[in-house]
Design an enzyme around this catalytic site. Structure first.
Site, mmCIF file in Angstrom:
data_model
loop_
_atom_site.group_PDB
_atom_site.id
_atom_site.type_symbol
_atom_site.label_atom_id
_atom_site.label_comp_id
_atom_site.label_asym_id
_atom_site.label_seq_id
_atom_site.Cartn_x
_atom_site.Cartn_y
_atom_site.Cartn_z
ATOM 1 N N HIS A 13 2.583 -1.740 -8.472
ATOM 2 C CA HIS A 13 3.049 -0.946 -9.605
ATOM 3 C C HIS A 13 4.240 -0.080 -9.167
ATOM 4 O O HIS A 13 4.448 0.147 -7.965
ATOM 5 C CB HIS A 13 1.909 -0.084 -10.135
ATOM 6 C CG HIS A 13 0.856 -0.876 -10.863
ATOM 7 N ND1 HIS A 13 -0.230 -0.290 -11.471
ATOM 8 C CD2 HIS A 13 0.728 -2.204 -11.089
ATOM 9 C CE1 HIS A 13 -0.988 -1.224 -12.031
ATOM 10 N NE2 HIS A 13 -0.428 -2.398 -11.810
ATOM 11 N N GLU B 88 4.818 3.006 -9.080
ATOM 12 C CA GLU B 88 4.523 4.169 -8.240
ATOM 13 C C GLU B 88 4.385 3.769 -6.772
ATOM 14 O O GLU B 88 4.844 4.473 -5.864
ATOM 15 C CB GLU B 88 3.233 4.852 -8.713
ATOM 16 C CG GLU B 88 3.311 5.451 -10.117
ATOM 17 C CD GLU B 88 2.864 4.480 -11.207
ATOM 18 O OE1 GLU B 88 3.058 3.252 -11.029
ATOM 19 O OE2 GLU B 88 2.335 4.931 -12.232
ATOM 20 N N CYS C 232 -1.953 4.044 -14.160
ATOM 21 C CA CYS C 232 -3.240 3.365 -14.337
ATOM 22 C C CYS C 232 -4.294 4.066 -13.488
ATOM 23 O O CYS C 232 -3.981 4.973 -12.706
ATOM 24 C CB CYS C 232 -3.125 1.890 -13.948
ATOM 25 S SG CYS C 232 -3.072 1.632 -12.163
ATOM 26 N N CYS D 256 -3.358 3.903 -9.759
ATOM 27 C CA CYS D 256 -2.257 4.784 -9.358
ATOM 28 C C CYS D 256 -2.644 6.255 -9.494
ATOM 29 O O CYS D 256 -2.244 7.082 -8.665
ATOM 30 C CB CYS D 256 -1.011 4.474 -10.188
ATOM 31 S SG CYS D 256 -0.271 2.886 -9.771
#
Lengths: 421, 187
Positions: free
Chosen positions: B58, B60, B88, B91
């Site tokens: 992702h 991040e 999410c 994360c």
């Protein structure tokens, strides 16, 4: 080779001994809730032949009553099928002479039994639906209580709020609360037969892969690159298990590959589960003849570092055209943290086994932790996330087990309880 | 939030949106982010899950992998995240473990959001201190980017659903999707 042979020979080659123990299916968040929640309900004692009439009276009086509230509870119960504690409380039925014990003793035993047989205990509704006085009024307006000389006897019971999730639970609740109807389904988690089948499928090899995961953790922590945590990813879609990836924790590895002082949380992204998932992805790229180092960054630590990691990473044993970790199983020394639990869910794993619960940081178990007065959390049973099976909220679900080790002296895997796995 | 601080946050969210647009051009789910310390962007990231075949890559993660290559982890305690879509569950836990100072995001993630959209990983009981989150900055832009992606075909997904017949909706009602379950987290 059969799976036991493959599992045994894999360990033998590495000089490892399988862990001995049992797989224990995790309870889902809804199952935990279903096991704990109860409500108070009215029970009315009615003549057996009037049970249907009373049912109609209740339906008219409480049009908003939802059958989902008590679909799992027997509505009309004979005295002899009541749980022992209710038999004690409800005895004797109201249509018999009542008073002190001496009066009862005058009633012949068989006459009492006959009377009991003509009485039914009718579960009316959760008490929140109506006041007792209003219920009494409604009952007295219609047969049979409009002509009976005595007022209907209203009793109170505590019942499970939600349906049972197994036959065993239904049997236990029938004794502890009220007769339960079990429909051989589990609305709050995987169907019992599915869990049973998969538990049997993994029960032999789980101890092997957990031993392998432990060795992965040992090798990496010996290098002081990470904690004594490891995981193994296995493909059993073809019936025989293939080890796809083995990885240990790398939180104490610096960006240039050196060891770092073990302070703070370390490199969170290099937890064993994250690394193992990345190794599967790299294998997929390799199988597809793409560059496995595409967009790679050293901080992810997704290259193999130990002999064990390298050995299994080198094998091209992954089916081409696969997607993420669909159909793969993951075995971890400890319960994964919330981040890793969700990484497993994102990656669409099929099954997950972990060797030891981590109540303060684990993301898979659904049991709640104890909240202390000052708002901090104490060592309860867990954080209550149950990330493996929340189908109404999360877009994937998988089966999960923890492991009950037969060797109670197994302290190799003891870790600080605030550590994120 | 006053006009001055709103302008401050919006400027960084614009940069995050630029990263999401870059991800979209690479056939990635259009989510982008920037990490900000002392008013300076110290790292940028866009989603890379499709190209790496790794569902955990992702935006991040991508940004932090660059930042921590040349900075100590403790720097994150005085660093804020601006991300186009709510982090999410994975994360959110990662950011909280790293002790990131605060999270500013665009739209909520009703499929697996971890800071109010589905779960509340930023504030639930934990051994880590809670992480403040603020949602709704350029929410409409973030949603439009996602919609543009969802009308494209994701060739790598198994049994792809028929998307050719899909049309790009452009209306966004205030109570439309990507709204918080708990309005308290809204700016």
């Amino acid at each position: 080779m059969s799976t036991p042979e493959v599992a045994a020979s894999s360990l033998e080659q590495l000089g490892l001994v399988a862990r001995r123990g049992q797989l224990q299916p995790l309870k889902t968040k809804d199952e935990v809730r279903a096991a704990l929640e109860t409500y108070s309900a009215y029970v009315v004692e009615v003549p057996a032949k009037h049970a249907n009439a009373v049912k109609d009276v209740i339906q008219d009086a409480l049009p908003d009553l939802r059958t989902s509230d008590f679909g799992h509870l027997r509505r009309v119960v004979q005295f002899k099928f009541l749980p022992p504690h209710l038999q004690k409380t409800f005895h004797p039925p109201s249509r018999l002479p009542r008073g002190d014990e001496d009066e009862h003793s005058d009633v012949p035993e068989d006459a009492l039994a006959e009377e009991l047989d003509t009485v039914r205990f009718f579960l009316v509704s959760p008490t929140r639906y109506i006041q007792p006085a209003d219920l009494l009024l409604a009952l007295r307006k219609k047969p049979p209580f409009d002509i009976l000389p005595t007022a209907p006897r209203i009793l109170y019971v505590t019942v499970p709020a939600l349906a049972p999730t197994s036959a065993e639970q239904a049997a236990k609740w029938t004794i502890d609360y009220w007769p339960i109807a079990y429909k051989n389904t589990n609305p709050y988690g995987p169907h019992p037969s599915l869990v049973l089948r998969n538990t049997a499928d993994l029960s032999y090899e789980a101890g092997h892969w957990l031993a392998l995961a432990r060795e992965a953790g040992r090798q990496i922590s010996d290098l002081q690159l990470g904690e004594n945590i490891g995981c193994v990813i296995v493909d059993k879609t073809k019936g025989v298990s293939n080890i796809i990836a083995v990885a240990g924790d790398c939180r104490w590895r610096s960006p240039v590959g050196a060891t770092t002082p073990q302070q703070g949380q370390g490199n969170v992204m290099a937890h064993a589960v994250e690394r193992a998932i990345a190794m599967v992805a790299k294998k997929r790229l390799r199988v597809a003849n793409a560059n496995p180092d595409l967009l790679d960054r050293p901080l992810f630590c997704d290259s193999p570092f130990t002999d064990l990691e390298k050995r299994f990473f080198a094998m091209d044993n992954l089916e081409p055209h696969g997607y993420l970790c669909v159909d793969l199983d993951i075995f971890i020394t400890h319960e994964p943290c919330v981040m890793c639990s969700m990484a497993i869910l994102h990656s669409r794993f099929r099954r997950c086994v972990f060797g030891r619960r981590v109540p303060l940081t684990g993301g898979l178990a659904a049991d709640e932790a104890v909240k202390k007065g000052d708002g901090s959390i104490g060592a309860g049973n867990g954080l209550g996330h149950g990330i493996f099976w929340r189908p109404s909220e999360l877009n994937w679900k998988f089966l999960a087990w923890d492991w009950v080790d037969e060797d109670e002296n197994d302290t190799v895997l003891s870790i600080k309880d605030t550590l994120h796995i | 939030m006053d006009a001055e601080s709103r302008a401050y946050h919006e400027a960084f969210m614009r940069e995050a949106i630029a990263m999401a647009e870059l991800a979209l051009k690479s056939d990635e789910t259009p989510v982008g982010c920037v990490f900000v310390r002392d008013g300076n962007i110290i790292g940028r990231g866009g989603n890379e899950t499709n190209r790496t075949l790794n569902g955990t890559r992702h935006a991040e993660f991508v940004a932090l992998a660059s930042i921590l290559q040349s900075n100590p982890i403790t720097i994150l305690e005085e660093t804020d995240l601006y991300v186009t879509v709510e982090p999410c569950v994975m994360c959110a836990s990662m950011l909280r473990q790293y002790r990131v100072r605060a999270v500013y995001f665009g739209c909520w993630n009703e499929r697996f959001g971890g800071t109010g959209g589905v779960l509340n990983i930023h504030s639930d009981p934990s051994v880590d201190s809670p992480m403040p989150v603020f949602g709704g900055i350029f929410r409409e832009e973030a949603i439009m980017l996602l919609r543009k992606f969802y009308v494209q075909e994701n060739e790598k997904a198994p049994e792809p659903k028929q998307k050719k017949t899909r049309e790009l909706k452009t209306e966004i009602a205030p109570t439309d999707i990507h709204a918080p379950k708990d309005a308290a987290t809204k700016v």
